[in-house]
Design an enzyme around this catalytic site. Structure first.
Site, short mmCIF file in Angstrom:
data_model
loop_
_atom_site.label_atom_id
_atom_site.label_comp_id
_atom_site.label_asym_id
_atom_site.label_seq_id
_atom_site.Cartn_x
_atom_site.Cartn_y
_atom_site.Cartn_z
N ASP A 1 0.91 -1.59 0.30
CA ASP A 1 0.06 0.28 0.09
C ASP A 1 0.75 1.56 -0.41
O ASP A 1 2.25 1.26 0.54
CB ASP A 1 -1.02 -0.33 1.33
CG ASP A 1 -2.27 0.71 0.83
OD1 ASP A 1 -2.30 1.52 -0.23
OD2 ASP A 1 -3.03 0.52 1.79
N ASP B 1 -8.43 -6.27 1.23
CA ASP B 1 -7.25 -6.46 2.26
C ASP B 1 -7.94 -5.91 3.30
O ASP B 1 -8.42 -5.05 3.78
CB ASP B 1 -5.67 -5.89 2.04
CG ASP B 1 -6.36 -4.18 1.87
OD1 ASP B 1 -6.53 -3.90 1.34
OD2 ASP B 1 -4.97 -3.88 2.93
#
Ligand SMILES: [Zn+2]
Length: 360
Positions: free
Chosen positions: A77, A262
């Site tokens: 990320d 996620d």
């Protein structure tokens, strides 16, 4: 035909759930434990890793795969959400401008730009690289949401350029080339979400994500906005519901066509004594109604339960230990508890994803 996603370190069957290993580890778990729970990929976070152990250390240890022992795909990320959370909570600790973000953590100053986020993710050896975005809360004003979309698109463009430059410099071709994903912002404003999606599609990415906080002020999933964004992304691209991890929310989003998820939720819940169990056999087909329930490890009624956590689970924990023993480990605060509980909750998530793959 079932959808698959080919990445430098392996193939994913979609839809898939990725546990968050933000610090370079799925907490309490060794890479073999994670693989044993049939997890296909994990998501790590550039914002946390650049602080600890630090980017030069990640590189010195051979990148995220070598460092963590995880052989399958890793998504990283960008850190956009974390930078936003930090600055929103403590405005004096940093600022976000068109150029990038600056912030202070434990007295140390960090400068973060779209280019730097891409450089770090690439240097870590990520399979999927996520563009830096400018997050908002769904309750923020229209002005704030509009500015966020403009900045997110401008940053995505810069990320695209930097990603392409690094791919060319490193000669990453075919299967060795990571994927680049851009994040759609716009809060709860459907027009802005549409504009953001269209402008990102025009730049062109391998996949897209739904960004920003996915829940409203009452903690309800923003299902109509999620559905709206899904409609603007052509089916040939993958779409990731970032930060969505509650089983009901994952199920609802998968049925809208979201393919990647996620969250820290299943692993955090496990550590805190909240175990996920199916109320119906997930292999029997459709996950209807209230298909799961929580079992609380601390609950006294489990003291002498000579059965596994779940009759439907084939995880290492359920095939080797009873719920009574798990309760005992929790009560005596043994280090084995979070490991066994996390193995179980992750296997719940991967069994749930397998059931969703069979139905969507
Ligand atoms: Zn289990």
């Amino acid at each position: 035909m079932k959808k698959i996603l080919d990445l430098p370190n392996g193939r994913l069957q979609l839809p898939a759930f990725l546990p968050d290993g933000t610090q370079g580890v799925v907490k309490s778990m060794d890479a073999q434990d994670v693989a044993g729970s049939q997890v296909q990929a994990v998501q790590m976070n550039v914002y946390h890793l650049m602080q600890r152990p630090g980017s030069s250390t990640v590189q010195a240890l051979g990148g995220l795969h070598a460092m963590s022992g995880w052989k399958r795909p890793i998504f990283t990320d960008s850190g956009g959400f974390q930078v936003y959370s930090l600055i929103r909570q403590n405005p004096k600790d940093g600022s976000i401008a068109d150029k990038g973000a600056t912030f202070r953590i434990e007295g140390k100053k960090f400068k973060f730009t779209p280019e730097k986020s891409i450089q770090l993710q690439m240097s870590y050896g990520a399979d999927v690289v996520i563009c830096l975005d400018d997050c908002t809360h769904v309750d923020d004003s229209l002005d704030v949401q509009t500015a966020s979309v403009q900045r997110t698109v401008a940053w995505a463009k810069r990320c695209r350029v930097e990603f392409d430059r690094l791919v060319a410099e490193r000669g990453l071709l075919g299967e060795a080339k990571p994927k680049l994903v851009a994040v759609v912002q716009g809060g709860g404003e459907k027009d802005l979400r549409r504009q953001c999606a269209e402008q990102l599609l025009e730049i062109g990415f391998d996949g897209y994500g739904y960004g920003g906080w996915p829940l409203d002020s009452e903690n309800k999933l923003l299902i109509d906005v999620l559905g709206w964004v899904r409609e603007f992304i052509p089916r040939e691209f993958t779409i990731h519901a970032l930060g969505v991890g509650h089983p009901n929310n994952v199920t609802a989003c998968a049925r809208l066509g979201y393919e990647l998820f996620d969250s820290t939720m299943p692993t955090r819940d496990a550590r805190h004594g909240r175990l996920y169990t199916f109320t119906v056999d997930p292999k029997a087909g459709w996950l209807a109604g209230k298909f799961f329930k929580y079992i609380y490890a601390r609950d006294k009624k489990h003291i002498k339960t000579n059965l596994p956590i779940s009759e439907f689970c084939d995880c290492h924990t359920c095939t080797h230990y009873t719920l009574g023993y798990i309760h005992h480990l929790y009560k005596v605060n043994d280090h084995l508890y979070p490991r066994l509980a996390t193995i179980h909750n992750l296997r719940f998530m991967t069994m749930m994803m397998a059931a969703l793959r069979a139905e969507v």
